[in-house]
Design a protein around this motif. Sequence first.
Motif, short mmCIF file in Angstrom:
data_model
loop_
_atom_site.label_atom_id
_atom_site.label_comp_id
_atom_site.label_asym_id
_atom_site.label_seq_id
_atom_site.Cartn_x
_atom_site.Cartn_y
_atom_site.Cartn_z
N ARG A 243 0.83 -1.20 0.00
CA ARG A 243 0.00 0.00 0.00
C ARG A 243 0.86 1.25 0.00
N PHE A 244 1.91 1.25 0.84
CA PHE A 244 2.79 2.42 0.90
C PHE A 244 3.44 2.67 -0.45
N ASP A 245 3.94 1.63 -1.08
CA ASP A 245 4.60 1.80 -2.37
C ASP A 245 3.62 2.32 -3.42
N ALA A 246 2.38 1.84 -3.38
CA ALA A 246 1.38 2.29 -4.34
C ALA A 246 1.06 3.77 -4.15
N ILE A 247 1.01 4.21 -2.89
CA ILE A 247 0.77 5.63 -2.61
C ILE A 247 1.98 6.46 -3.04
N ALA A 248 3.17 5.99 -2.67
CA ALA A 248 4.39 6.76 -2.94
C ALA A 248 4.63 6.97 -4.42
N THR A 249 4.20 6.03 -5.27
CA THR A 249 4.40 6.20 -6.71
C THR A 249 3.62 7.39 -7.25
N GLN A 250 2.59 7.83 -6.53
CA GLN A 250 1.78 8.97 -6.97
C GLN A 250 2.27 10.29 -6.37
N ALA A 251 3.28 10.23 -5.51
CA ALA A 251 3.76 11.43 -4.82
C ALA A 251 4.77 12.20 -5.66
N LEU A 252 4.82 13.50 -5.44
CA LEU A 252 5.82 14.34 -6.09
C LEU A 252 7.20 14.11 -5.46
N PRO A 253 8.28 14.35 -6.20
CA PRO A 253 9.61 14.33 -5.59
C PRO A 253 9.71 15.37 -4.47
N THR A 254 10.71 15.26 -3.63
CA THR A 254 10.81 16.14 -2.46
C THR A 254 10.89 17.61 -2.85
N SER A 255 11.64 17.95 -3.89
CA SER A 255 11.78 19.36 -4.27
C SER A 255 10.46 19.93 -4.76
N LEU A 256 9.74 19.17 -5.58
CA LEU A 256 8.44 19.64 -6.07
C LEU A 256 7.40 19.64 -4.95
N SER A 257 7.53 18.72 -4.01
CA SER A 257 6.64 18.72 -2.84
C SER A 257 6.84 19.99 -2.02
N ALA A 258 8.11 20.37 -1.81
CA ALA A 258 8.40 21.61 -1.08
C ALA A 258 7.82 22.81 -1.80
N ASP A 259 7.90 22.81 -3.13
CA ASP A 259 7.32 23.91 -3.91
C ASP A 259 5.80 23.97 -3.73
N LEU A 260 5.15 22.80 -3.74
CA LEU A 260 3.71 22.76 -3.57
C LEU A 260 3.31 23.25 -2.17
N ILE A 261 4.07 22.86 -1.16
CA ILE A 261 3.78 23.32 0.21
C ILE A 261 3.92 24.84 0.28
N ALA A 262 5.00 25.37 -0.30
CA ALA A 262 5.21 26.81 -0.28
C ALA A 262 4.09 27.54 -1.03
N HIS A 263 3.66 26.98 -2.15
CA HIS A 263 2.56 27.58 -2.91
C HIS A 263 1.28 27.58 -2.09
N THR A 264 1.03 26.50 -1.34
CA THR A 264 -0.17 26.41 -0.52
C THR A 264 -0.14 27.46 0.60
N ILE A 265 1.03 27.68 1.18
CA ILE A 265 1.16 28.71 2.21
C ILE A 265 0.72 30.05 1.64
N GLU A 266 1.22 30.40 0.45
CA GLU A 266 0.89 31.68 -0.15
C GLU A 266 -0.58 31.78 -0.53
N GLU A 267 -1.11 30.69 -1.10
CA GLU A 267 -2.49 30.73 -1.61
C GLU A 267 -3.54 30.66 -0.50
#
Length: 271
Positions: A243-267
């Motif tokens: 299950r973890f591997d199936a979820i992780a395959t849909q996740a963004l890489p760490t750098s893009l994840s950080a960008d998404l988190i930063a974008h969410t803070i601003e938005e």
Amino acid sequence: MPQPPKLLTPSNSPLDLFGSEVRRYRVLANYSIKQLAAKIPYSPSFIGVVERAESHCERAFAEHCDAVLDTKQALSHLHDGLFGNKKDAFPEWFRKWPTVEEEAGTLKVYSPIVVHGLLQMEAYASALLFGDSQAIDARMARQAILTRADPVPPRLIYVLPETVLWYDVGGRDVMRSQLDCLAGASNDRLSIQVVPNGARHPGNQGEFMIATLPGGEEIAFADSAGRGIMMDTREDIYRLKERFDAIATQALPTSLSADLIAHTIEEKWTT
């Protein structure tokens, strides 16, 4: 140069009194924290947080210290008087898991609703725990494994859905601080990956964690509606790893994840 031990005021709280007595008996017996840890089934980091009054401990910890330090049951007696039957600030069904976290070489974590406890800031944890100071202290003490020097911290692989970034815990200021901390937290021992909203994955059945110990043994913990369950059978571990591997395959890489988190803070969380 080692830091001086934290100054405790025994009259401040039961935790301060108990921690100061553990330290006093240990020093009287001429044991270092590492030497004591080598003789009892608790890690140096756990002994340290108890002595610094940063966490409750179960009575068994006092019993083991009594036996090694030859206190004539003084710590067990003190524990009974200070804490009664309350073993620590964790619920019964969770009590063994923090020790597993301490011993793990690798931790894989999926949390679908809120930021995982090992990465919560104090204000965020306080909002979730309704200001319960003992529970908050216990949760914060668990995080010591991520910054310890010896042994090295576990390799933590943390996956969360994007919706966790939207869930209001404690208001704008708390969320902004918490997400800002997440955005900059990834390092060589910690990866944080966000699953974008809308990605299909089998992660809607609650939080779960998989710990791999240095000897290769694997233990898992899965949350349900009313309590959590520890698992160590091959079938259960295999199912959760799949299950973890199936979820992780849909996740963004760490750098893009950080960008998404930063974008969410601003938005969402910046006025």
